[in-house]
Design an enzyme around this catalytic site. Structure first.
Site, PDB file in Angstrom:
ATOM      1  N   ASN A   7       0.876  -1.170   0.000  1.00  0.00           N
ATOM      2  CA  ASN A   7       0.000   0.000   0.000  1.00  0.00           C
ATOM      3  C   ASN A   7       0.918   1.226   0.000  1.00  0.00           C
ATOM      4  OD1 ASN A   7      -1.865   1.983   0.572  1.00  0.00           O
ATOM      5  ND2 ASN A   7      -2.894   0.839   2.204  1.00  0.00           N
ATOM      6  N   ARG A  93      -2.433  -2.062  -3.528  1.00  0.00           N
ATOM      7  CA  ARG A  93      -3.561  -1.143  -3.430  1.00  0.00           C
ATOM      8  C   ARG A  93      -3.302   0.008  -4.398  1.00  0.00           C
ATOM      9  NH1 ARG A  93      -4.324   3.790   0.415  1.00  0.00           N
ATOM     10  NH2 ARG A  93      -6.443   4.348  -0.122  1.00  0.00           N
ATOM     11  N   HIS A 182     -12.257   4.458  -1.127  1.00  0.00           N
ATOM     12  CA  HIS A 182     -12.562   3.476  -0.067  1.00  0.00           C
ATOM     13  C   HIS A 182     -13.435   2.346  -0.606  1.00  0.00           C
ATOM     14  CE1 HIS A 182     -12.226   6.938   3.097  1.00  0.00           C
ATOM     15  NE2 HIS A 182     -11.080   6.294   3.014  1.00  0.00           N
ATOM     16  N   ARG A 243      -8.838  16.828   6.214  1.00  0.00           N
ATOM     17  CA  ARG A 243      -9.415  17.331   4.956  1.00  0.00           C
ATOM     18  C   ARG A 243     -10.720  18.058   5.246  1.00  0.00           C
ATOM     19  NH1 ARG A 243      -9.292  11.710   2.344  1.00  0.00           N
ATOM     20  NH2 ARG A 243      -7.068  11.275   2.375  1.00  0.00           N
ATOM     21  N   GLU A 389      -8.010  -3.660   5.761  1.00  0.00           N
ATOM     22  CA  GLU A 389      -7.817  -3.443   4.328  1.00  0.00           C
ATOM     23  C   GLU A 389      -6.775  -4.398   3.734  1.00  0.00           C
ATOM     24  OE1 GLU A 389      -6.561   0.517   3.115  1.00  0.00           O
ATOM     25  OE2 GLU A 389      -7.688   0.247   1.270  1.00  0.00           O
TER      26      GLU A 389
END
Ligand code: ADP
Length: 407
Positions: A7, A93, A182, A243, A389
Site C-alpha cells: 500500500n 492497493r 474506499h 481534509r 484493508e
C-alpha cells in the site's frame, strides 16, 4: 497462499505479508514521512509482532524503502521467510483506476500503463504504486501481481451521480467526474452486513459509512454503489481528520486572492490543515479531540459537533435516494471503535427508523467480530463491521490468482 500486500502513498508505505489460508499476518511494515529528513520505517514479524526500527538512508524514496524491506525480510533472523521468492503473489492497493478498471485485476503491461495514466487523478498515490509495481516486477519477475482499486466498486454509479454540473468539456476532455474512494472497504462492509442480516445482498439497500482518518459514505443498492460522498478526489464529502470535505467552491478562490497564495498551498490547506484539525486546532485524530472536548475545550467540541452533523446529513441524503434502506453499516477507526460517536450520530436519526440500542452499542466488540447494535425491532438495522484493508487485498489477490490458475 503467501501474499505480500503493498500500500504505497506519496510519502508512506504500508506492507503486510499474509498467509491467506489461515488469515494470518506474518509481517507488517510501515514507512512514514519518506522523502523528508524525518523519514522512518519499522517492521514487525510474527509471532510477537513487535515493532523493530529499519534504518532509512537519506534520499530514499517509497520504492527504495520497499527494496530495503525486501532485503530485511531475507536477512532478519526473525523473518518467517528466507527468500522473497517464497512470496506467491503480490497485491497492490491502487487509489485511482479511473474509468478503466471496474474490478481488481492481474497486472500486465497494458494494465500498468493505464494505472500510470490515472496518475492525473491521484497524483500523490498512483505514481508511487506504479514505481513499486515496477520494482517488484524486476526483483520478482515470476510472481503474479494484482491491483486492487479504491475506485472500482463505484464504477456502477449512474451518470446522474457521477457527473458534475460543469461545462461538458471538463468531463469529455479532462475526465472530471466523481470516482469515489474506499471502494474495497464499502464493498466489504456491504457484504459483511448482508451476512450479519442473513439476507441476499441483491435484495438489500445499505448505507455504508467508512469513518477513519479519511471518511466516506456510500449508498449500496442491491450490492452495487449508486452514489458516494468522495468525488474526483478524496477531498469531497464528509469533514475528515485533516481534509475539509465539501465546502463552497467559491471559498477556494476567495482565500487564494485574499491571502495571495498559489495552488499548491491552497491544496495543502484543504487536505492537510482543515477538517477536525483545522477547527479544533488540536489534532486530526478523533481520540485526541474527544479527550480535549471532555476537558472542556470548546473548539474540540465544535469540531465533533460539526463532524457528527455532516455524517447525519450524508446518511439522510442517501436515505432519500434509496428505494429502501435496510441497514446503516459503520466501519473503520471511528465507526468501529467509538460508541460515543455512534450514539451522537444515531441520536439524531431515530425518526428515520435507525434506532440504536445504547447498551449493545457500548459493548466493546471483539476484534474481527461484526455485530448489530440497533434494537431488535428497529426498522433499519445498524451494523458494525470491522475492517482490515490489507487482509481484504490479500484475499482478493488469492482469489484472482486462483481463478487465473483454473483458466
Ligand atoms: P485510516 O483512514 O488511516 O486507515 P483508521 O481507520 O485507523 O484510519 O481511523 C483512524 C481514526 O480512528 C483516528 O481519528 C482515531 O482517533 C479514530 N479512532 C480509533 N479508535 C477510536 C476510539 N476508540 N474512539 C474514537 N476514535 C477512534
Amino acid at each position: 497462499m503467501l501474499v505480500l500486500v503493498v500500500n504505497a502513498g506519496s510519502s508512506s508505505l504500508k506492507c503486510q505479508l499474509i498467509q491467506t489460508d489461515g488469515k494470518q499476518s506474518l509481517m507488517k511494515a510501515l514507512a512514514e514521512r519518506v522523502g523528508t529528513p524525518d523519514a522512518s520505517m519499522k517492521v514487525a514479524f510474527a509471532p510477537d509482532m513487535e515493532w523493530r526500527p529499519v534504518p532509512v538512508p537519506e534520499g530514499a524514496d517509497v520504492p527504495g524503502c520497499l527494496s530495503i524491506l525486501l532485503d530485511r525480510m531475507e536477512s532478519d533472523p526473525a523473518s518467517p521467510i528466507r527468500s522473497v521468492e517464497q512470496i506467491q503473489a503480490i497485491g497492490n492497493r491502487v487509489v485511482a483506476g479511473g474509468e478503466y478498471f471496474t474490478e481488481s485485476v492481474l497486472i500486465d503491461e497494458d494494465g500498468l500503463q493505464k494505472i500510470d495514466e490515472c496518475s492525473t487523478l491521484a497524483p500523490l498515490h498512483n505514481p508511487a504504486a506504479v514505481a513499486c509495481i515496477r520494482l517488484l516486477q524486476e526483483r520478482l519477475p515470476d510472481t503474479p501481481q494484482t491491483a486492487v482499486f479504491d475506485t472500482a466498486f463505484h464504477t456502477t454509479m449512474p451518470p446522474k451521480a457521477y457527473m458534475y454540473p460543469l461545462p461538458m468539456r471538463y468531463y469529455t476532455d479532462l475526465h472530471i467526474r466523481r470516482y469515489g474512494a474506499h471502494g474495497t472497504s464499502h464493498r466489504y462492509a456491504a457484504a459483511q452486513a448482508a451476512r450479519l442480516l442473513d439476507r441476499d445482498i441483491r435484495d438489500l439497500g445499505l448505507i455504508t459509512c467508512h469513518l477513519g482518518n479519511g471518511g466516506s459514505i456510500t449508498a449500496v443498492n442491491g450490492g452495487v454503489s449508486i452514489d458516494t460522498t468522495m468525488g474526483l478526489t478524496p477531498l469531497e464529502g464528509l469533514m475528515m481528520g485533516t481534509r475539509s470535505g465539501s465546502i463552497d467552491p467559491a471559498i477556494v478562490t476567495y482565500v487564494m486572492r485574499h491571502d495571495g497564495i498559489g495552488f499548491d498551498e491552497m491544496e495543502s490547506i484543504l487536505n492537510k490543515e482543515s477538517g477536525i484539525l483545522g477547527v479544533s486546532g488540536i489534532s486530526g485524530d478523533m481520540r485526541e479531540v474527544m479527550a480535549a472536548a471532555d476537558d472542556g475545550n470548546e473548539l474540540a467540541q465544535l469540531a465533533i459537533d460539526m463532524y457528527v452533523f455532516k455524517v447525519q446529513k450524508a446518511i439522510g441524503s442517501f436515505y432519500a435516494i434509496m428505494r429502501r434502506t435496510d441497514a446503516v453499516v459503520m466501519t473503520a477507526g471511528i465507526g468501529e471503535n467509538s460508541a460515543e460517536l455512534r450514539e451522537k450520530v444515531f441520536d439524531g436519526l431515530a425518526h428515520m427508523g435507525m434506532i440504536l440500542d445504547k447498551e449493545k452499542n457500548k459493548v466493546v466488540g471483539e476484534i474481527g467480530v461484526n455485530r448489530i447494535v440497533s434494537v431488535d425491532d428497529s426498522p433499519i438495522a445498524i451494523c458494525i463491521v470491522t475492517t482490515d484493508e490489507e487482509m481484504r487485498i490479500a484475499r482478493e489477490t488469492d482469489a484472482i490468482c486462483e481463478a487465473q490458475a483454473k483458466g
